[in-house]
Scaffold this motif. Sequence first.
Motif, short mmCIF file in Angstrom:
data_model
loop_
_atom_site.label_atom_id
_atom_site.label_comp_id
_atom_site.label_asym_id
_atom_site.label_seq_id
_atom_site.Cartn_x
_atom_site.Cartn_y
_atom_site.Cartn_z
N ASP A 164 -1.06 7.49 5.44
CA ASP A 164 -1.21 6.03 5.43
C ASP A 164 0.15 5.34 5.35
OD1 ASP A 164 -0.78 6.85 2.84
OD2 ASP A 164 -2.01 5.27 1.97
N SER A 165 1.14 6.00 4.74
CA SER A 165 2.47 5.40 4.70
C SER A 165 3.13 5.42 6.07
CB SER A 165 3.35 6.09 3.66
OG SER A 165 3.55 7.45 3.97
N PHE A 166 2.67 6.31 6.95
CA PHE A 166 3.15 6.31 8.33
C PHE A 166 2.76 5.00 9.03
CE2 PHE A 166 2.33 7.09 12.85
CZ PHE A 166 3.57 7.53 13.26
N SER A 167 1.50 4.62 8.87
CA SER A 167 1.05 3.38 9.52
C SER A 167 1.72 2.15 8.90
CB SER A 167 -0.46 3.26 9.46
OG SER A 167 -0.92 3.31 8.14
N VAL A 168 2.02 2.20 7.60
CA VAL A 168 2.77 1.11 6.99
C VAL A 168 4.18 1.07 7.57
CG1 VAL A 168 3.79 0.29 4.81
CG2 VAL A 168 1.42 1.06 4.86
N GLY A 169 4.75 2.25 7.79
CA GLY A 169 6.08 2.31 8.40
C GLY A 169 6.10 1.72 9.80
N LEU A 170 5.00 1.88 10.54
CA LEU A 170 4.93 1.26 11.87
C LEU A 170 5.11 -0.24 11.78
CD1 LEU A 170 1.93 3.16 13.51
CD2 LEU A 170 4.30 3.22 14.25
N SER A 171 4.41 -0.86 10.83
CA SER A 171 4.53 -2.32 10.71
C SER A 171 5.88 -2.72 10.15
CB SER A 171 3.39 -2.88 9.86
OG SER A 171 3.45 -2.34 8.56
N LEU A 172 6.43 -1.91 9.25
CA LEU A 172 7.76 -2.21 8.71
C LEU A 172 8.83 -2.12 9.80
CD1 LEU A 172 7.73 -0.40 5.26
CD2 LEU A 172 7.73 -2.85 5.68
N GLY A 173 8.64 -1.20 10.73
CA GLY A 173 9.60 -1.06 11.82
C GLY A 173 9.66 -2.28 12.71
N MET A 174 8.55 -3.01 12.74
CA MET A 174 8.51 -4.23 13.55
C MET A 174 8.94 -5.46 12.76
SD MET A 174 5.03 -3.67 15.69
CE MET A 174 4.19 -2.19 15.18
#
Length: 170
Positions: A104-114
């Motif tokens: 789930d932290s991977f998907s949070v990282g996706l949004s943080l990357g943007m």
Amino acid sequence: MAVALGMDAFSVSLGMGMQRMRLKRIALIGIAIGIFHVIMPFLGILLGKVISDQIGNFAIIASAFLLVAIGAQMIINAFIGDDKKRLQPIGFGLLIIAFTVSLDSFSVGLSLGMSGAKIAIVLFLFGVASTILTWIGLLLGRKVHSFLGVYSEILGGSILCGFGFKIFFG
């Protein structure tokens, strides 16, 4: 956000802590989960700059499925009593559990990357919070195990399954 991501590690480790394990193993599990809570959002941040949210949904579904599978295995093994076939938080089993909890932290990282967040601080906080919450969950699960005995394995598996279903349907 770091505490919120660490709470799933706490929930899962509460269930895992109901298995018999030494303090050295508990320390290692917490560190492994903390490292994966740094690696996975970092990968998400890198990919978040390149791709859309499509992978985020897959990561959540895979995480839910793996948690339910591990929990079901714990429940079944509690009735069968075969400790050798159980996925233990040792070696490859530890990598699978740490990976599952940190998806789930991977998907949070996706949004943080943007979003352009301060990456080093965010990743450090993710790792520290998940490590500490994992240790707390494992130690609490260890205490519960001493009260419940054999039934703690069923309770631990139920917690993992319930958390997996919550991720999947929530």
